[in-house]
Scaffold this active site. Structure first.
Site, PDB file in Angstrom:
ATOM      1  CG  HIS A  29      -0.304   0.357   2.517  1.00 13.37           C
ATOM      2  ND1 HIS A  29      -0.186   1.643   2.972  1.00 13.37           N
ATOM      3  CD2 HIS A  29       0.274  -0.428   3.470  1.00 13.37           C
ATOM      4  CE1 HIS A  29       0.411   1.647   4.152  1.00 13.37           C
ATOM      5  NE2 HIS A  29       0.711   0.404   4.472  1.00 13.37           N
ATOM      6  CB  CYS A  30       1.131   4.276  -1.796  1.00 12.25           C
ATOM      7  SG  CYS A  30      -0.382   4.504  -2.732  1.00 12.25           S
ATOM      8  CG  LEU A  31       0.968   8.703   1.542  1.00  7.32           C
ATOM      9  CD1 LEU A  31       1.134  10.157   1.171  1.00  7.32           C
ATOM     10  CD2 LEU A  31       0.964   8.552   3.055  1.00  7.32           C
ATOM     11  NE  ARG A  33      -3.686   5.990  -6.157  1.00  7.22           N
ATOM     12  CZ  ARG A  33      -3.488   6.403  -7.392  1.00  7.22           C
ATOM     13  NH1 ARG A  33      -3.099   5.548  -8.309  1.00  7.22           N
ATOM     14  NH2 ARG A  33      -3.671   7.664  -7.714  1.00  7.22           N
TER      15      ARG A  33
END
Length: 482
Positions: A29-31, A33
C-alpha cells in the site's frame, strides 16, 4: 452506534471481489491505495468492488490499485494480508499457469518508461511517512527558533527531524535492492558510502568528495549497481563459496565504483536539478507554474506523481525545501473548486452531493483521489476544468517565484491546508504563507468558475451511480441536462 465497517470487515469484503486469496500474489500500500498483484484480473468483480462504501475508486495499472484513502488503507492492508495468508494455498492448475502467462504478456506490453517510473515510485513510496513526520517536526522547530521559544528543546528537535534525512541514502539503497531483486542489506551497505564522513578524504577528478554528495540519486545508482553485481556473482560463484564471495565482491566492486564515479556524477546531476529548478521558476515562473499545476492531476490519476519524489528529495537535501511541491499542490485547489461547483449546480443529485461532502475534507488537506475518482473523473469535463484551476493557482505561485518570493516545502507528502506547517522560503514566513494562500484561493476560484460555466454543459450521472428520484423529478434550471 457507528455503522462504519471495521478494517477487517472491509478487507473481508474486498478479498472475494478480487478473485479470492488464490488470485492474490502480492499486497502493498501507499498513502491512499491498496496495491495488489493479481494472477488473473478477469476474476475481479469491479462494479461490486466500486460499490463498497470504503472504496473510493480503482486503478487498473501494473498493480491493481484500490483507492481507500489516507489512514484507512494503513488499517485495512494488514487485515487483508492476514486474510490472504490464512487462506489455503491454491493448486498450480492449468488455469493459474495461464493467468501467469497473461500477466507476463501484460508486463511486456507496458512501455519501459512507464515501468521505470513505477519502479522508482516503489522505491520511494515507503519513505513518505518518515518524510512527512520529520518534515512536520522540522517546520515546528523552525517556528520555535524564529519565535525564540523553548531554546533548550530546539537542538533535540533538530536531531529528531534531521536524523532520517541524514541517512535517507541508506533507506533508498535498501528499497532499491529489494525492488530490483537484490539483497536489501547489500544495497543499503553500498548506499551508506554516500553519507559516510570518511569519503571526505577521497579525491576524484581533482576535487575532494563531500559526505552526501550525489544524495538520493547517488544512493539509488549505487544500490542498482550492487544488485547487478550480486546477480552476476550468483550465477558464477560456487554454492559453497557464495555466502563469502558474493557479498564481498558486491560491496567491493559497487563500493569502489560509487566512490570513484557515481558520487561525482550524481552530485553533478543533483546540482543541475537545483540549478534548473531555480532558473525555471526565476525566469519562467508564471508559465512553469501554469504547466506544472495544470498537468499534476493527470499524473495523480495515473499514479505517476510518486516518481517526482526523488526530485523533491534532492531539492530538500540541497536547499532545505522543494520549490515544486507548493506549485503542484495547486492542482488539489483546482479539484476542490471544481467539486464545489458541481455541488452547487447539481443540487438535486443527492447521491453525488453526499460523495462530495464526504470527500471534500480530504481534498482540502491535499488528498485528491476521493474527489478525482468519486466526482470529477466520472463526470469527465469537470476533471479538465479542475486542471484549469490548478494551472491558475500554479501560475500565481510561479509568478511570485519569478519576482523573487520563493515558496517551498520542507517535506513532501502533505499539500492543501496541511502544507502550511511545512512552508519555507527566502522571505518571511508570513509572506511565504500569504503567497501560498493566494495560490490556493486562485485555484479554488478558477476551478469553481471554470466548472460552473463550462464543466457541466452536458454532464450525465456517473456510470454505476445509484438512481436518485429527487434528481430526476425535481425541477432545477441550473443543473445540467441528464
Amino acid at each position: 452506534m457507528s455503522t462504519e465497517a471495521t478494517p477487517r470487515a472491509t478487507a473481508a469484503a474486498i478479498l472475494p471481489l478480487v478473485g479470492g486469496a488464490a488470485n492474490v500474489v502480492s499486497v502493498a500500500h501507499c498513502l491512499t491505495r491498496l496495491r495488489l498483484g493479481l494472477r488473473d484480473r478477469t476474476r475481479v468483480r469491479e462494479d461490486a468492488l466500486r460499490a463498497l462504501p470504503a472504496v473510493l475508486g480503482v486503478v487498473d495499472d501494473d498493480t491493481y490499485q484500490i483507492v481507500l484513502g489516507p489512514g484507512a488503507v494503513a488499517r485495512i492492508t494488514p487485515e487483508f494480508e492476514a486474510l490472504v495468508a490464512a487462506a489455503p494455498t491454491a493448486a498450480d492448475t492449468l488455469e493459474s499457469r495461464g493467468a501467469r502467462l497473461r500477466a507476463t504478456r501484460r508486463e511486456r506490453n507496458a512501455t519501459p518508461f512507464k515501468l521505470l517510473l513505477r519502479r522508482v515510485a516503489n522505491i520511494f513510496v515507503p519513505l513518505i511517512p518518515a518524510l512527512i513526520g520529520c518534515g512536520v517536526i522540522a517546520g515546528l522547530n523552525g517556528l520555535l527558533v524564529n519565535l525564540g521559544l523553548l531554546a533548550s528543546l530546539t537542538p533535540a528537535l533538530t536531531a529528531v527531524a534531521s536524523g532520517f534525512m541524514a541517512l535517507i541514502a541508506v533507506f533508498v539503497g535498501l528499497n532499491t535492492a529489494k525492488e530490483f531483486g537484490g539483497t536489501p542489506v547489500l544495497g543499503g551497505a553500498v548506499a551508506a558510502i554516500v553519507v559516510y564522513a570518511g569519503v571526505a578524504k577521497v579525491t576524484v577528478f581533482g576535487t575532494t568528495l563531500a559526505p552526501g554528495q550525489g544524495g538520493v540519486l547517488g544512493a539509488l545508482a549505487a544500490a542498482l549497481l550492487a544488485t547487478r553485481v550480486e546477480k552476476w556473482c550468483r550465477g558464477r560463484v560456487p554454492d559453497a563459496l557464495d555466502v563469502l564471495l558474493t557479498p564481498t565482491v558486491t560491496v567491493l566492486v559497487a563500493g569502489l565504483v560509487t566512490v570513484y564515479g557515481l558520487m561525482y556524477a550524481a552530485g553533478e546531476v543533483s546540482a543541475a536539478i537545483g540549478t534548473g529548478a531555480d532558473w525555471l521558476l526565476g525566469h519562467t515562473g508564471a508559465f512553469a507554474g501554469l504547466v506544472l499545476g495544470g498537468l499534476f492531476l493527470p499524473l495523480v490519476m495515473l499514479g505517476l506523481h510518486q516518481a517526482l519524489i526523488p526530485i523533491h528529495t534532492t531539492l530538500i537535501e540541497q536547499q532545505g525545501y522543494t520549490v515544486l511541491l507548493p506549485i503542484l499542490a495547486m492542482a488539489g485547489a483546482g479539484q476542490v473548486g471544481a467539486a464545489l461547483a458541481v455541488y452547487v449546480r447539481l443540487r438535486h443529485d443527492h447521491s453525488l452531493r453526499t460523495t462530495i461532502r464526504s470527500a471534500l475534507p480530504a481534498g482540502l488537506l491535499g488528498v485528491g483521489e476521493p474527489l478525482i475518482y468519486g466526482v470529477s473523473l466520472p463526470l469527465g469535463r469537470p476533471f479538465v476544468t479542475a486542471c484549469a484551476g490548478g494551472a491558475a493557482g500554479g501560475a500565481f505561485v510561479g509568478f511570485f517565484s519569478m519576482v523573487g518570493d520563493t515558496v517551498g516545502s520542507t517535506a513532501i507528502g502533505p499539500s492543501g491546508w496541511a502544507l502550511f506547517p511545512l512552508l519555507s522560503g527566502n522571505r518571511s514566513l508570513t509572506l511565504t504563507a500569504a503567497v501560498y494562500a493566494g495560490g490556493l484561493l486562485t485555484g479554488y476560484l478558477v476551478g469553481f468558475a471554470a466548472t460552473y460555466f463550462f464543466g457541466l454543459g452536458s454532464v450525465e450521472r456517473p456510470a454505476g451511480a445509484p438512481a436518485d428520484p429527487a434528481a430526476d423529478t425535481a425541477p432545477d434550471t441550473a443543473a445540467a441536462p441528464r
